[in-house]
Design a protein around this motif. Structure first.
Motif, PDB file in Angstrom:
ATOM      1  N   HIS A 189       0.857  -1.190   0.000  1.00  0.00           N
ATOM      2  CA  HIS A 189       0.000   0.000   0.000  1.00  0.00           C
ATOM      3  C   HIS A 189       0.892   1.239   0.000  1.00  0.00           C
ATOM      4  N   TYR A 190       0.405   2.301  -0.657  1.00  0.00           N
ATOM      5  CA  TYR A 190       1.120   3.580  -0.662  1.00  0.00           C
ATOM      6  C   TYR A 190       0.320   4.561   0.196  1.00  0.00           C
ATOM      7  N   PRO A 191       0.711   4.751   1.454  1.00  0.00           N
ATOM      8  CA  PRO A 191      -0.154   5.482   2.389  1.00  0.00           C
ATOM      9  C   PRO A 191      -0.120   6.998   2.275  1.00  0.00           C
ATOM     10  N   PHE A 192       0.913   7.548   1.647  1.00  0.00           N
ATOM     11  CA  PHE A 192       1.010   9.007   1.585  1.00  0.00           C
ATOM     12  C   PHE A 192       0.454   9.493   0.254  1.00  0.00           C
ATOM     13  N   VAL A 193      -0.685  10.176   0.308  1.00  0.00           N
ATOM     14  CA  VAL A 193      -1.399  10.560  -0.906  1.00  0.00           C
ATOM     15  C   VAL A 193      -1.949  11.968  -0.786  1.00  0.00           C
ATOM     16  N   ALA A 194      -2.371  12.485  -1.926  1.00  0.00           N
ATOM     17  CA  ALA A 194      -3.185  13.700  -1.984  1.00  0.00           C
ATOM     18  C   ALA A 194      -4.302  13.424  -2.985  1.00  0.00           C
ATOM     19  N   VAL A 195      -5.532  13.697  -2.583  1.00  0.00           N
ATOM     20  CA  VAL A 195      -6.688  13.383  -3.416  1.00  0.00           C
ATOM     21  C   VAL A 195      -7.613  14.589  -3.465  1.00  0.00           C
ATOM     22  N   VAL A 196      -8.176  14.832  -4.651  1.00  0.00           N
ATOM     23  CA  VAL A 196      -9.125  15.923  -4.797  1.00  0.00           C
ATOM     24  C   VAL A 196     -10.281  15.453  -5.678  1.00  0.00           C
ATOM     25  N   LYS A 197     -11.481  15.896  -5.333  1.00  0.00           N
ATOM     26  CA  LYS A 197     -12.657  15.612  -6.145  1.00  0.00           C
ATOM     27  C   LYS A 197     -13.139  16.918  -6.759  1.00  0.00           C
ATOM     28  N   VAL A 198     -13.300  16.891  -8.091  1.00  0.00           N
ATOM     29  CA  VAL A 198     -13.665  18.087  -8.850  1.00  0.00           C
ATOM     30  C   VAL A 198     -14.917  17.791  -9.660  1.00  0.00           C
ATOM     31  N   THR A 199     -15.913  18.666  -9.558  1.00  0.00           N
ATOM     32  CA  THR A 199     -17.149  18.463 -10.307  1.00  0.00           C
ATOM     33  C   THR A 199     -16.922  18.677 -11.797  1.00  0.00           C
ATOM     34  N   ASN A 200     -17.924  18.278 -12.576  1.00  0.00           N
ATOM     35  CA  ASN A 200     -17.816  18.412 -14.033  1.00  0.00           C
ATOM     36  C   ASN A 200     -17.727  19.868 -14.484  1.00  0.00           C
TER      37      ASN A 200
ATOM     38  N   GLN B  62     -10.958   2.727   2.691  1.00  0.00           N
ATOM     39  CA  GLN B  62     -12.174   3.158   3.366  1.00  0.00           C
ATOM     40  C   GLN B  62     -11.934   4.416   4.202  1.00  0.00           C
ATOM     41  N   LYS B  63     -10.813   4.445   4.915  1.00  0.00           N
ATOM     42  CA  LYS B  63     -10.509   5.629   5.725  1.00  0.00           C
ATOM     43  C   LYS B  63     -10.286   6.860   4.845  1.00  0.00           C
ATOM     44  N   LEU B  64      -9.663   6.633   3.689  1.00  0.00           N
ATOM     45  CA  LEU B  64      -9.451   7.757   2.774  1.00  0.00           C
ATOM     46  C   LEU B  64     -10.786   8.302   2.290  1.00  0.00           C
ATOM     47  N   GLN B  65     -11.688   7.416   1.901  1.00  0.00           N
ATOM     48  CA  GLN B  65     -12.983   7.873   1.412  1.00  0.00           C
ATOM     49  C   GLN B  65     -13.803   8.539   2.515  1.00  0.00           C
ATOM     50  N   ASP B  66     -13.615   8.087   3.750  1.00  0.00           N
ATOM     51  CA  ASP B  66     -14.292   8.738   4.882  1.00  0.00           C
ATOM     52  C   ASP B  66     -13.843  10.192   5.007  1.00  0.00           C
ATOM     53  N   LYS B  67     -12.547  10.419   4.779  1.00  0.00           N
ATOM     54  CA  LYS B  67     -12.015  11.778   4.881  1.00  0.00           C
ATOM     55  C   LYS B  67     -12.472  12.653   3.713  1.00  0.00           C
TER      56      LYS B  67
ATOM     57  N   ARG C  18     -15.537  22.586 -10.079  1.00  0.00           N
ATOM     58  CA  ARG C  18     -15.564  23.066  -8.693  1.00  0.00           C
ATOM     59  C   ARG C  18     -14.935  22.004  -7.808  1.00  0.00           C
ATOM     60  N   ILE C  19     -14.015  22.421  -6.952  1.00  0.00           N
ATOM     61  CA  ILE C  19     -13.409  21.480  -5.999  1.00  0.00           C
ATOM     62  C   ILE C  19     -14.397  21.267  -4.857  1.00  0.00           C
ATOM     63  N   ILE C  20     -14.785  20.017  -4.638  1.00  0.00           N
ATOM     64  CA  ILE C  20     -15.774  19.740  -3.599  1.00  0.00           C
ATOM     65  C   ILE C  20     -15.184  19.022  -2.393  1.00  0.00           C
ATOM     66  N   SER C  21     -14.000  18.433  -2.541  1.00  0.00           N
ATOM     67  CA  SER C  21     -13.391  17.737  -1.422  1.00  0.00           C
ATOM     68  C   SER C  21     -11.937  17.447  -1.743  1.00  0.00           C
ATOM     69  N   SER C  22     -11.081  17.493  -0.723  1.00  0.00           N
ATOM     70  CA  SER C  22      -9.676  17.137  -0.934  1.00  0.00           C
ATOM     71  C   SER C  22      -9.051  16.728   0.391  1.00  0.00           C
ATOM     72  N   TYR C  23      -7.915  16.036   0.269  1.00  0.00           N
ATOM     73  CA  TYR C  23      -7.215  15.570   1.470  1.00  0.00           C
ATOM     74  C   TYR C  23      -5.775  15.262   1.098  1.00  0.00           C
ATOM     75  N   THR C  24      -4.872  15.471   2.031  1.00  0.00           N
ATOM     76  CA  THR C  24      -3.509  14.963   1.891  1.00  0.00           C
ATOM     77  C   THR C  24      -3.032  14.455   3.241  1.00  0.00           C
ATOM     78  N   GLY C  25      -2.232  13.394   3.208  1.00  0.00           N
ATOM     79  CA  GLY C  25      -1.706  12.829   4.443  1.00  0.00           C
ATOM     80  C   GLY C  25      -1.481  11.336   4.303  1.00  0.00           C
ATOM     81  N   TRP C  26      -1.263  10.701   5.435  1.00  0.00           N
ATOM     82  CA  TRP C  26      -0.996   9.266   5.470  1.00  0.00           C
ATOM     83  C   TRP C  26      -2.289   8.534   5.818  1.00  0.00           C
TER      84      TRP C  26
END
Length: 326
Positions: free
Chosen positions: A288-299, A315-320, A302-310
């Protein structure tokens, strides 16, 4: 280094300080100097409190300005001044050199692990990460513990820790040579290497490796000197699109990209949004690669959600990244 090892080094410096007869003979002065070296040995990591604000802020600033040249000078002066005010019978000039040395030692040892520091600020914002000492190294910590036990039984602390630090210099040289041997093997194997990122583990015979070539990223392990390729990814530049232009403005993504030295990216299209993920390849753990940055962008970008960290599970990532339906 980890907090425990930094504090152990501060205690060791307090013992070495008894080379000064004034410190050795006066319990009040000795205790004050010891407090100063212990506090200063941890002071550059006071920026850990930034984690309470956000992971992005922490990534941007941890081991940054607090480990810079101005702050290397600042911490020793500040803490020595405070102690000399609290204990006016103890001269500032008696405390300050040892406080300053504790700060310098802290920043110096931090450059040898894979995380590194921005120790050359303000002259350079580049991260210095030599990558051949683990953040917690049991050899370094154990040698300090041995020194404390020997000191407890009445030996001269200056002599005791002088010997221990000589042994540590030899140990650092040994780990450096191990890294250079690994790098030579990788250069011979791949040929067109553009970057090698080494990350030692708590075990002396195991290293984590990330290799960048002209066309690919490789993730590997070294076990007893034998290189094992565990993952390969095609190297793709981040495209110059409107979506990616939006993604790059997100503070979590910007913080990740300012810190990570080798990463890949991927994107997944959903009905109403696109998820873009940046994955650091240096910290593979249990497939597993635990250190990530993720962003969700609408069509409509518009940025609606993002996260960076370990994060160690999807499942925990999607919770964040949880967002309401829209």
């Amino acid at each position: 280094m980890d907090t425990g090892t930094h504090i152990a080094m501060g205690i060791a410096l307090g013992g070495i300080a008894t080379i000064n007869p004034v410190i050795q003979q006066d319990p009040v002065i000795f205790s004050t100097v010891m407090i100063g070296t212990v506090v200063c040995s941890h002071a550059p990591d006071f920026d850990t409190v930034l984690k309470f604000k956000s992971n992005a802020v922490y990534l941007r600033h941890h081991r940054g300005i607090t480990h810079s040249i101005p702050f290397i000078l600042f911490w020793g002066l500040l803490i020595a001044s405070i102690l000399s005010l609290i204990v006016p019978d103890v001269s500032f000039m008696t405390i300050w050199p040892w406080c300053a040395l504790a700060v310098i030692l802290h920043v110096f040892v931090d450059i040898f692990n894979a995380y590194g520091t921005q120790a050359l600020r303000p002259f350079s914002n580049n991260w210095i990460a030599l990558g051949f000492i683990n953040t917690f190294d049991p050899v370094i910590f154990s040698l300090h513990m041995v020194g404390f036990v020997i000191w407890f039984f009445g030996t001269n602390p200056t002599l005791t820790f002088a010997v221990i630090y000589l042994l540590l210099i030899l140990y650092y040289l040994k780990r450096y040579m191990q890294k250079k041997v690994l790098e030579r093997k990788l250069l011979l194997y791949f040929g067109d290497v553009e970057g090698i990122y080494t990350s030692p583990t708590i075990k002396q015979n195991i290293w984590r490796l990330a290799i960048t070539t002209r066309d690919s990223f490789y993730v590997a392990r070294s076990v007893d000197g034998h290189i094992q390729i565990v993952d390969q990814f095609k190297r793709r530049p981040v495209p110059n699109t409107r979506l990616m232009a939006t993604v790059k403005t997100d503070y979590n993504i910007a913080a990740f990209r300012s810190f990570s030295s080798v990463y890949r990216w991927e994107q997944v299209e959903h009905e109403h949004y696109t998820e873009v993920r940046f994955i650091d390849l240096r910290y593979r753990s249990k497939d597993h690669y635990p250190f990530v940055a993720v962003v969700k962008v609408t069509n409509d970008l518009r940025i609606i959600s993002s996260y960076t960290g370990w994060v160690f599970s999807e499942q925990k990532l999607q919770d964040k990244l949880l967002i309401e339906d829209f």
